[in-house]
Design a protein around this motif. Sequence first.
Motif, PDB file in Angstrom:
ATOM      1  N   ARG A 134     -23.128   7.605 -63.346  1.00  0.00           N
ATOM      2  CA  ARG A 134     -23.348   6.659 -62.249  1.00  0.00           C
ATOM      3  C   ARG A 134     -24.593   6.995 -61.435  1.00  0.00           C
ATOM      4  O   ARG A 134     -25.141   6.137 -60.769  1.00  0.00           O
ATOM      5  CB  ARG A 134     -22.143   6.632 -61.316  1.00  0.00           C
ATOM      6  CG  ARG A 134     -20.862   6.168 -61.991  1.00  0.00           C
ATOM      7  CD  ARG A 134     -19.712   6.112 -61.006  1.00  0.00           C
ATOM      8  NE  ARG A 134     -18.450   5.912 -61.679  1.00  0.00           N
ATOM      9  CZ  ARG A 134     -17.986   4.729 -62.063  1.00  0.00           C
ATOM     10  NH1 ARG A 134     -18.682   3.650 -61.818  1.00  0.00           N
ATOM     11  NH2 ARG A 134     -16.839   4.636 -62.690  1.00  0.00           N
ATOM     12  N   GLY A 135     -25.012   8.244 -61.486  1.00  0.00           N
ATOM     13  CA  GLY A 135     -26.195   8.650 -60.737  1.00  0.00           C
ATOM     14  C   GLY A 135     -25.889   8.993 -59.302  1.00  0.00           C
ATOM     15  O   GLY A 135     -24.757   8.838 -58.835  1.00  0.00           O
ATOM     16  N   ALA A 136     -26.931   9.473 -58.600  1.00  0.00           N
ATOM     17  CA  ALA A 136     -26.761   9.994 -57.244  1.00  0.00           C
ATOM     18  C   ALA A 136     -26.229   8.945 -56.278  1.00  0.00           C
ATOM     19  O   ALA A 136     -25.374   9.224 -55.448  1.00  0.00           O
ATOM     20  CB  ALA A 136     -28.086  10.554 -56.737  1.00  0.00           C
ATOM     21  N   ASN A 137     -26.745   7.709 -56.377  1.00  0.00           N
ATOM     22  CA  ASN A 137     -26.309   6.640 -55.475  1.00  0.00           C
ATOM     23  C   ASN A 137     -25.649   5.494 -56.238  1.00  0.00           C
ATOM     24  O   ASN A 137     -25.720   4.341 -55.826  1.00  0.00           O
ATOM     25  CB  ASN A 137     -27.504   6.114 -54.665  1.00  0.00           C
ATOM     26  CG  ASN A 137     -28.089   7.180 -53.771  1.00  0.00           C
ATOM     27  OD1 ASN A 137     -27.376   7.953 -53.156  1.00  0.00           O
ATOM     28  ND2 ASN A 137     -29.414   7.247 -53.720  1.00  0.00           N
ATOM     29  N   PHE A 138     -25.051   5.824 -57.367  1.00  0.00           N
ATOM     30  CA  PHE A 138     -24.317   4.842 -58.175  1.00  0.00           C
ATOM     31  C   PHE A 138     -25.209   3.731 -58.723  1.00  0.00           C
ATOM     32  O   PHE A 138     -24.750   2.631 -58.960  1.00  0.00           O
ATOM     33  CB  PHE A 138     -23.157   4.239 -57.351  1.00  0.00           C
ATOM     34  CG  PHE A 138     -22.316   5.288 -56.685  1.00  0.00           C
ATOM     35  CD1 PHE A 138     -21.366   5.988 -57.406  1.00  0.00           C
ATOM     36  CD2 PHE A 138     -22.504   5.617 -55.348  1.00  0.00           C
ATOM     37  CE1 PHE A 138     -20.616   6.977 -56.802  1.00  0.00           C
ATOM     38  CE2 PHE A 138     -21.754   6.612 -54.743  1.00  0.00           C
ATOM     39  CZ  PHE A 138     -20.802   7.291 -55.468  1.00  0.00           C
ATOM     40  N   GLY A 139     -26.479   4.052 -58.927  1.00  0.00           N
ATOM     41  CA  GLY A 139     -27.412   3.028 -59.400  1.00  0.00           C
ATOM     42  C   GLY A 139     -27.825   3.197 -60.856  1.00  0.00           C
ATOM     43  O   GLY A 139     -28.742   2.503 -61.314  1.00  0.00           O
ATOM     44  N   ALA A 140     -27.188   4.086 -61.587  1.00  0.00           N
ATOM     45  CA  ALA A 140     -27.600   4.337 -62.974  1.00  0.00           C
ATOM     46  C   ALA A 140     -27.258   3.164 -63.891  1.00  0.00           C
ATOM     47  O   ALA A 140     -26.446   2.308 -63.540  1.00  0.00           O
ATOM     48  CB  ALA A 140     -26.945   5.612 -63.489  1.00  0.00           C
TER      49      ALA A 140
ATOM     50  N   ALA B 105     -12.248  -4.373 -58.874  1.00  0.00           N
ATOM     51  CA  ALA B 105     -13.236  -5.446 -58.764  1.00  0.00           C
ATOM     52  C   ALA B 105     -14.522  -5.021 -59.452  1.00  0.00           C
ATOM     53  O   ALA B 105     -14.935  -3.873 -59.349  1.00  0.00           O
ATOM     54  CB  ALA B 105     -13.505  -5.773 -57.297  1.00  0.00           C
ATOM     55  N   GLY B 106     -15.128  -5.967 -60.159  1.00  0.00           N
ATOM     56  CA  GLY B 106     -16.437  -5.752 -60.774  1.00  0.00           C
ATOM     57  C   GLY B 106     -17.411  -6.740 -60.176  1.00  0.00           C
ATOM     58  O   GLY B 106     -17.117  -7.928 -60.106  1.00  0.00           O
ATOM     59  N   VAL B 107     -18.547  -6.230 -59.686  1.00  0.00           N
ATOM     60  CA  VAL B 107     -19.481  -7.120 -58.999  1.00  0.00           C
ATOM     61  C   VAL B 107     -20.905  -6.958 -59.545  1.00  0.00           C
ATOM     62  O   VAL B 107     -21.307  -5.871 -59.916  1.00  0.00           O
ATOM     63  CB  VAL B 107     -19.485  -6.853 -57.470  1.00  0.00           C
ATOM     64  CG1 VAL B 107     -18.084  -6.936 -56.906  1.00  0.00           C
ATOM     65  CG2 VAL B 107     -20.104  -5.515 -57.146  1.00  0.00           C
ATOM     66  N   PRO B 108     -21.637  -8.091 -59.584  1.00  0.00           N
ATOM     67  CA  PRO B 108     -23.042  -7.993 -59.989  1.00  0.00           C
ATOM     68  C   PRO B 108     -23.853  -7.520 -58.785  1.00  0.00           C
ATOM     69  O   PRO B 108     -23.826  -8.160 -57.739  1.00  0.00           O
ATOM     70  CB  PRO B 108     -23.403  -9.430 -60.359  1.00  0.00           C
ATOM     71  CG  PRO B 108     -22.482 -10.286 -59.544  1.00  0.00           C
ATOM     72  CD  PRO B 108     -21.258  -9.467 -59.223  1.00  0.00           C
ATOM     73  N   GLY B 109     -24.511  -6.403 -58.905  1.00  0.00           N
ATOM     74  CA  GLY B 109     -25.267  -5.886 -57.769  1.00  0.00           C
ATOM     75  C   GLY B 109     -24.950  -4.424 -57.551  1.00  0.00           C
ATOM     76  O   GLY B 109     -24.189  -3.831 -58.313  1.00  0.00           O
ATOM     77  N   PHE B 110     -25.539  -3.857 -56.513  1.00  0.00           N
ATOM     78  CA  PHE B 110     -25.358  -2.435 -56.243  1.00  0.00           C
ATOM     79  C   PHE B 110     -24.073  -2.176 -55.464  1.00  0.00           C
ATOM     80  O   PHE B 110     -23.755  -2.874 -54.508  1.00  0.00           O
ATOM     81  CB  PHE B 110     -26.553  -1.869 -55.462  1.00  0.00           C
ATOM     82  CG  PHE B 110     -27.836  -1.956 -56.223  1.00  0.00           C
ATOM     83  CD1 PHE B 110     -27.908  -1.566 -57.553  1.00  0.00           C
ATOM     84  CD2 PHE B 110     -28.992  -2.442 -55.611  1.00  0.00           C
ATOM     85  CE1 PHE B 110     -29.088  -1.653 -58.266  1.00  0.00           C
ATOM     86  CE2 PHE B 110     -30.184  -2.528 -56.317  1.00  0.00           C
ATOM     87  CZ  PHE B 110     -30.227  -2.137 -57.640  1.00  0.00           C
ATOM     88  N   VAL B 111     -23.361  -1.163 -55.893  1.00  0.00           N
ATOM     89  CA  VAL B 111     -22.078  -0.811 -55.309  1.00  0.00           C
ATOM     90  C   VAL B 111     -22.037   0.690 -55.059  1.00  0.00           C
ATOM     91  O   VAL B 111     -22.525   1.468 -55.865  1.00  0.00           O
ATOM     92  CB  VAL B 111     -20.938  -1.156 -56.300  1.00  0.00           C
ATOM     93  CG1 VAL B 111     -19.604  -0.651 -55.796  1.00  0.00           C
ATOM     94  CG2 VAL B 111     -20.876  -2.651 -56.559  1.00  0.00           C
ATOM     95  N   ASN B 112     -21.500   1.099 -53.937  1.00  0.00           N
ATOM     96  CA  ASN B 112     -21.159   2.502 -53.751  1.00  0.00           C
ATOM     97  C   ASN B 112     -19.745   2.665 -54.297  1.00  0.00           C
ATOM     98  O   ASN B 112     -18.773   2.288 -53.651  1.00  0.00           O
ATOM     99  CB  ASN B 112     -21.234   2.880 -52.267  1.00  0.00           C
ATOM    100  CG  ASN B 112     -20.897   4.349 -52.055  1.00  0.00           C
ATOM    101  OD1 ASN B 112     -19.974   4.881 -52.674  1.00  0.00           O
ATOM    102  ND2 ASN B 112     -21.633   4.998 -51.172  1.00  0.00           N
ATOM    103  N   PHE B 113     -19.664   3.204 -55.501  1.00  0.00           N
ATOM    104  CA  PHE B 113     -18.371   3.269 -56.193  1.00  0.00           C
ATOM    105  C   PHE B 113     -17.369   4.120 -55.429  1.00  0.00           C
ATOM    106  O   PHE B 113     -16.186   3.778 -55.331  1.00  0.00           O
ATOM    107  CB  PHE B 113     -18.570   3.825 -57.608  1.00  0.00           C
ATOM    108  CG  PHE B 113     -17.289   4.047 -58.353  1.00  0.00           C
ATOM    109  CD1 PHE B 113     -16.551   2.977 -58.835  1.00  0.00           C
ATOM    110  CD2 PHE B 113     -16.804   5.330 -58.564  1.00  0.00           C
ATOM    111  CE1 PHE B 113     -15.358   3.177 -59.522  1.00  0.00           C
ATOM    112  CE2 PHE B 113     -15.613   5.544 -59.246  1.00  0.00           C
ATOM    113  CZ  PHE B 113     -14.883   4.459 -59.726  1.00  0.00           C
TER     114      PHE B 113
END
Lengths: 311, 311
Positions: A150-156, A65-73
């Motif tokens: 992806r960065g520390a909290n998957f926000g990159a 799934a691909g979603v617009p917004g923040f995700v914890n991958f």
Amino acid sequence: MKPVLGIDFGGTSVKFGVVVGTEIVSSPAPIPTQNFEGSEPLIEEICQVIETVKAEYPELAAIGAGVPGFVNFEKGIISNLTNVNGWKNIPLKEILTQKTGLPVTVDNDANAMAYAEWKLGAGQGYENLVCLTLGTGVGGGIIANNQMLRGANFGAGELGQTSIDFRGRLGTYGNSGALEEYIGNREIIQEAIRFYKHAGESKTAAELTPADLSKLAAYDDETALQVWDWVAEKLACTLMNCCYLLNPSAFIIGGGISKAGDLIFNPLREKLEKSLTGPHLDNLQILPAKFGNEAGIIGCSAIALEEAEKS
Amino acid sequence: MKPVLGIDFGGTSVKFGVVVGTEIVSSPAPIPTQNFEGSEPLIEEICQVIETVKAEYPELAAIGAGVPGFVNFEKGIISNLTNVNGWKNIPLKEILTQKTGLPVTVDNDANAMAYAEWKLGAGQGYENLVCLTLGTGVGGGIIANNQMLRGANFGAGELGQTSIDFRGRLGTYGNSGALEEYIGNREIIQEAIRFYKHAGESKTAAELTPADLSKLAAYDDETALQVWDWVAEKLACTLMNCCYLLNPSAFIIGGGISKAGDLIFNPLREKLEKSLTGPHLDNLQILPAKFGNEAGIIGCSAIALEEAEKS
């Protein structure tokens, strides 16, 4: 190669595609999100689509799934869904895995797009790459050292939230000068209205969509060309920042605005050549994305397949 | 742990340190760069220092050089040396390896500082990290996915060249709004002169060094506090951009300006809290560097040792 189900959460609908490699072999009907209150009934509906797909493709290997917004991958939890209410901290991966028995990944849609272009599209072979998608919003995904960053909290990769002016227009998160506030679809239209007004022409928003501006510019309309140059100036600032921070070999640009083609790519290249040097400019490529609207579905399917094969 | 020789190329001198872990066990006398025309005689002099060190430390394992300017890390070629003439495309790694028989690495000095902080200093344990050094210039180094992020041509991490204003002050490479043009040492002093003039006080550059501004601010001098807030505003913009692009867990800040301590750290935190949210702000650390002037020597020694052990 086994089929994978890609699920693309948009602002207005959830789209589906059964993907084999880069080919979408089946496209179940989208589900309009407006019809649902909260996440549960919508997830129920999605699960029904999955059941139908599983019946048709019993060898289905994974769901992405691909979603617009923040995700914890890692955990597959959706923190929030842009433009859709009732989606806060939804553990979509866990829910779908339990209901379907298949391996599931959930990622940000711009990351999915970047992954698709890197592994299967215009970015193949590049170890350091920045992908952008220019539409209503400005999204991005980064490949560094031949890995998704992806960065520390998957926000990159949130290029649209980076600033081009410390005193500039306020972004969604209190971030002054957020690029998206300048070159999001709506903002380009508003800017175009101002440019035409200044040129003594009264035009409406409906006459100045990015597609209209491309057509006007193709006929050498001076004002439309100015608008594209104005857009390129803002975008060039963020790309320059990416170059000094990440020193990528290539930018891959997709999304609606990128359809303007050379109108945006040419001034962009010109401006980058004026503000970069040596290692930051050497062999730098600015390329249009290979995939269009299907980039999200192809990308999240490819991610899901890779993750499923890892485990 | 074996000793490594760290060589730190500065704008005015080349400094040396024999490093064991984080300890500099010997510091041979620096060589002033101004005394030399071109690279060859200076390299000759450096080689003499190396010979002396080798005589004293026969178990010397490697040599690591850190230089201000662009470096091809893989080949160990210095593209240019900031503030030193006659250094263009010098294959320092090859030259020193041939002359000494030891494994040699050559890296950008800000990367060396970042490496030192990440492996041995304030950044230990972080997998996603941005290091900055604030001095005459603004340098940086990035750790992402638990690796140094060097980029396609080893030019990543140039935080001082990123823009905070697309129409802003022109940087060295034609890059408008380059951070360094605002918060480099000299620029802070010039800004401070303007602030004091505006407040009706005539002060000279010599009275307004960052150290002076720290002292003044410590006594609640309103104007000095305003200067630090002005500096924090510019720096916050670039750090915010790093957060949206890289989503690091921590910033490690070193260099002369960082000695201002809370005067710069507090407004910085406050401004970041106002412009970041969710995954970009969660658990974000802003930390002073552990190492001071010796960060370069410790870092390039650590890099040299790691590379030597790899091969």
